[in-house]
Write a protein that holds these residues in place. Structure first.
Motif, short mmCIF file in Angstrom:
data_model
loop_
_atom_site.label_atom_id
_atom_site.label_comp_id
_atom_site.label_asym_id
_atom_site.label_seq_id
_atom_site.Cartn_x
_atom_site.Cartn_y
_atom_site.Cartn_z
N PHE A 156 -31.85 9.43 -56.76
CA PHE A 156 -30.77 9.80 -57.67
C PHE A 156 -30.38 8.60 -58.54
O PHE A 156 -30.01 8.77 -59.70
CB PHE A 156 -29.55 10.28 -56.88
CG PHE A 156 -29.79 11.54 -56.11
CD1 PHE A 156 -30.54 12.59 -56.66
CD2 PHE A 156 -29.26 11.70 -54.84
CE1 PHE A 156 -30.75 13.76 -55.95
CE2 PHE A 156 -29.48 12.87 -54.12
CZ PHE A 156 -30.22 13.91 -54.67
N GLU A 157 -30.49 7.43 -57.99
CA GLU A 157 -30.17 6.21 -58.75
C GLU A 157 -31.12 6.06 -59.94
O GLU A 157 -30.70 5.67 -61.03
CB GLU A 157 -30.26 4.98 -57.85
CG GLU A 157 -29.15 4.88 -56.82
CD GLU A 157 -29.38 5.76 -55.59
OE1 GLU A 157 -30.46 6.41 -55.50
OE2 GLU A 157 -28.48 5.83 -54.74
N ASP A 158 -32.40 6.35 -59.71
CA ASP A 158 -33.37 6.24 -60.81
C ASP A 158 -33.03 7.24 -61.92
O ASP A 158 -33.12 6.91 -63.11
CB ASP A 158 -34.78 6.50 -60.30
CG ASP A 158 -35.33 5.34 -59.49
OD1 ASP A 158 -34.81 4.22 -59.65
OD2 ASP A 158 -36.27 5.55 -58.71
N ILE A 159 -32.66 8.46 -61.55
CA ILE A 159 -32.32 9.47 -62.56
C ILE A 159 -31.08 9.05 -63.33
O ILE A 159 -30.99 9.24 -64.55
CB ILE A 159 -32.13 10.84 -61.89
CG1 ILE A 159 -33.47 11.31 -61.28
CG2 ILE A 159 -31.59 11.87 -62.88
CD1 ILE A 159 -33.37 12.56 -60.44
N LEU A 184 -25.26 0.54 -63.77
CA LEU A 184 -25.70 1.59 -62.85
C LEU A 184 -24.63 1.84 -61.79
O LEU A 184 -24.36 3.00 -61.44
CB LEU A 184 -27.02 1.19 -62.20
CG LEU A 184 -27.66 2.23 -61.27
CD1 LEU A 184 -27.93 3.54 -62.02
CD2 LEU A 184 -28.95 1.69 -60.67
N ASP A 185 -23.99 0.80 -61.32
CA ASP A 185 -22.93 0.98 -60.33
C ASP A 185 -21.76 1.78 -60.90
O ASP A 185 -21.19 2.62 -60.20
CB ASP A 185 -22.43 -0.39 -59.84
CG ASP A 185 -23.41 -1.07 -58.90
OD1 ASP A 185 -24.32 -0.38 -58.38
OD2 ASP A 185 -23.29 -2.30 -58.70
N GLU A 186 -21.43 1.52 -62.17
CA GLU A 186 -20.34 2.28 -62.80
C GLU A 186 -20.71 3.74 -62.96
O GLU A 186 -19.88 4.63 -62.72
CB GLU A 186 -20.00 1.67 -64.15
CG GLU A 186 -19.25 0.36 -64.09
CD GLU A 186 -19.00 -0.21 -65.49
OE1 GLU A 186 -17.82 -0.43 -65.82
OE2 GLU A 186 -19.98 -0.43 -66.23
N VAL A 187 -21.94 3.99 -63.37
CA VAL A 187 -22.38 5.38 -63.54
C VAL A 187 -22.37 6.11 -62.20
O VAL A 187 -21.86 7.24 -62.10
CB VAL A 187 -23.79 5.43 -64.17
CG1 VAL A 187 -24.37 6.84 -64.11
CG2 VAL A 187 -23.74 4.94 -65.62
N LEU A 188 -22.88 5.49 -61.18
CA LEU A 188 -22.97 6.13 -59.86
C LEU A 188 -21.61 6.21 -59.17
O LEU A 188 -21.36 7.13 -58.38
CB LEU A 188 -23.94 5.37 -58.96
CG LEU A 188 -25.41 5.42 -59.38
CD1 LEU A 188 -26.24 4.45 -58.56
CD2 LEU A 188 -25.95 6.84 -59.23
N LEU A 197 -24.30 14.32 -59.27
CA LEU A 197 -23.86 14.12 -60.65
C LEU A 197 -22.44 13.56 -60.71
O LEU A 197 -21.52 14.08 -60.07
CB LEU A 197 -23.89 15.43 -61.42
CG LEU A 197 -25.24 15.94 -61.90
CD1 LEU A 197 -25.06 17.26 -62.64
CD2 LEU A 197 -25.92 14.93 -62.81
N THR A 198 -22.29 12.51 -61.50
CA THR A 198 -20.97 11.96 -61.80
C THR A 198 -20.63 12.25 -63.26
O THR A 198 -21.52 12.61 -64.05
CB THR A 198 -20.93 10.45 -61.56
OG1 THR A 198 -21.92 9.82 -62.39
CG2 THR A 198 -21.22 10.12 -60.09
N ALA A 199 -19.37 12.07 -63.62
CA ALA A 199 -18.94 12.41 -64.97
C ALA A 199 -19.69 11.63 -66.04
O ALA A 199 -19.97 12.15 -67.12
CB ALA A 199 -17.43 12.16 -65.10
N LEU A 200 -20.07 10.39 -65.74
CA LEU A 200 -20.77 9.57 -66.73
C LEU A 200 -22.24 9.95 -66.88
O LEU A 200 -22.93 9.40 -67.74
CB LEU A 200 -20.64 8.08 -66.37
CG LEU A 200 -19.24 7.50 -66.51
CD1 LEU A 200 -19.21 6.05 -66.04
CD2 LEU A 200 -18.74 7.59 -67.96
N GLN A 201 -22.71 10.89 -66.08
CA GLN A 201 -24.06 11.42 -66.23
C GLN A 201 -24.06 12.76 -66.96
O GLN A 201 -25.10 13.41 -67.08
CB GLN A 201 -24.72 11.61 -64.86
CG GLN A 201 -24.95 10.33 -64.10
CD GLN A 201 -25.61 10.58 -62.77
OE1 GLN A 201 -26.77 11.01 -62.71
NE2 GLN A 201 -24.89 10.35 -61.69
N CYS A 202 -22.90 13.16 -67.46
CA CYS A 202 -22.74 14.46 -68.12
C CYS A 202 -22.14 14.26 -69.51
O CYS A 202 -21.37 13.33 -69.74
CB CYS A 202 -21.81 15.35 -67.31
SG CYS A 202 -22.21 15.48 -65.54
#
Length: 380
Positions: A156-159, A184-188, A197-202
């Motif tokens: 999931f980290e790679d995606i 990446l830490d902020e996104v995850l 899925l986190t908000a920063l991935q949408c």
């Protein structure tokens, strides 16, 4: 035999403009749209009476929303058409403008997209600015993320690195809704939406406008438009979904079909692409779509991403605008905004986002999985 855009007279993008994509506000949609149109006219260095037709793309505003915008520019009597096609509304309006100019009916046509919506607060989750059907969408793409990770043995980290790249690009774009780099830490570590899925991935919910002016060679000569800044539209393809075999992702298969036709008609291969602007409402979509566009084999998208091949300055800059994740997705404007970004890139006018020696670009949008639009642009 059916004719393609390349069989008709050449059509060029000669002007592009935006109103910055932004969080929902009190700004009237008329202000959003007129701002983008005026910027596109200034970019083309022409005046409003030069436009001979207009296509207005919206998904949320209701009936005849273009009239209050265009009357602020002048009542010139030109044909006005309104276009709604879900997320592909802007892409559809742009295609119609191109077809009209390529056919010889007009020499100059405007495609403008504008939308705004009211935020929906979900007190049970604490999440703001979500569409009414957002939870169902998030769940669907969370399941697709799980399936992609399991099938291709990636994390999931790679995606999530898709979001890191696109937030980095958006931070360099004055028109982007999100203009902050994210680690990446902020996104995850952001707010969880569904599954991994986190908000920063949408894509965020927002508003804004984008405009593009297309012209024929006759129009360019007659109006004194600089031909050195005109970018040719070498392909435009639209398709709707068919009945697919069980287990196939309809968005991805429809993308593959549409892109293959567009590339064949334009006589371009995936390896020729320097810029791709695609529908990345969720991180996993970018991986699905670059694979089905033909940039790499199925399951290899993460490897290109981690190697930097999809970065600005890499093999092919994917979503240099920031994509839907960072640039935003106001819906009506989105497909036209993609055209604008590619135009800037192919002119060499993208500033800090400039991809070196960009010559050929592809814009891709799907609309609720039912339709897909692919446009190809090239610097002459």
């Amino acid at each position: 035999m059916a004719r393609t855009l390349k069989d008709l007279r050449p059509v060029y993008v000669v002007g592009v403009g935006w109103h910055r994509y932004q969080n929902p506000s009190d700004t009237p949609y008329v202000t959003l749209g007129v701002t983008a149109i005026r910027e596109a006219l200034a970019d083309a260095r022409i005046t409003w009476p030069s436009a001979e037709s207009a296509y207005v793309a919206t998904a949320l505003l209701g009936m005849a929303s273009g009239r209050p915008m265009l009357r602020h520019l002048g009542a010139t009597g030109i044909p006005l058409s309104h276009v709604e096609n879900a997320s592909a509304s802007g892409s559809t309006a742009f295609r119609q403008a191109c077809i009209e100019v390529a056919s010889g009916l007009t020499d100059v046509s405007l495609a403008v997209g504008v939308d705004k919506r009211n935020p929906v607060r979900r007190d049970s989750t604490g999440m703001d600015n979500l569409a009414e059907d957002a939870i169902a969408q998030f769940t669907h793409f969370s399941l697709l993320t799980n399936e992609y990770a399991h099938r291709h043995k990636v994390s999931f980290e790679d995606i999530a690195r898709v979001a890191v790249k696109n937030h980095r690009n958006g931070a360099k774009n004055r028109n982007a809704q999100r203009q902050q780099e994210r680690s990446l830490d902020e996104v995850l570590g952001g707010k969880k939406v569904a599954g991994s899925l986190t908000a920063l991935q949408c894509t965020p919910i927002g508003e804004g406008a984008a405009a593009a002016i297309v012209a024929s060679e006759d129009g360019i000569k007659r109006l004194g438009i600089d031909p050195g800044r005109a970018i040719r539209v070498i392909g435009s393809t639209a398709r709707s979904e068919r009945v697919y075999a069980a287990g196939l992702g309809f968005d991805a298969v429809l993308t593959k079909e549409t892109t293959e036709i567009a590339l064949q008609e334009a006589q371009v291969s995936p390896q020729d692409l320097d810029i791709i602007e695609l529908h990345d409402a969720f991180t996993v979509e970018e991986l699905h779509y670059i694979e089905n566009i033909g940039l790499c084999p199925e399951g290899q998208g993460v490897h290109l991403l981690k190697d930097g091949a999809l970065d600005i300055g890499g093999r092919c800059a994917v979503n240099p605008s920031g994509g839907l994740i960072a640039m935003g997705h106001p819906i009506g404007p989105t497909g036209i905004g993609q055209i604008g970004e590619i135009t800037l890139q192919l002119r060499g006018e993208a500033g800090a986002r400039q991809h070196p020696k960009a010559r050929t670009g592809l814009a891709h949008m799907v609309g609720v999985g039912a339709v897909c639009y692919v446009h190809l642009l090239q610097r002459p």
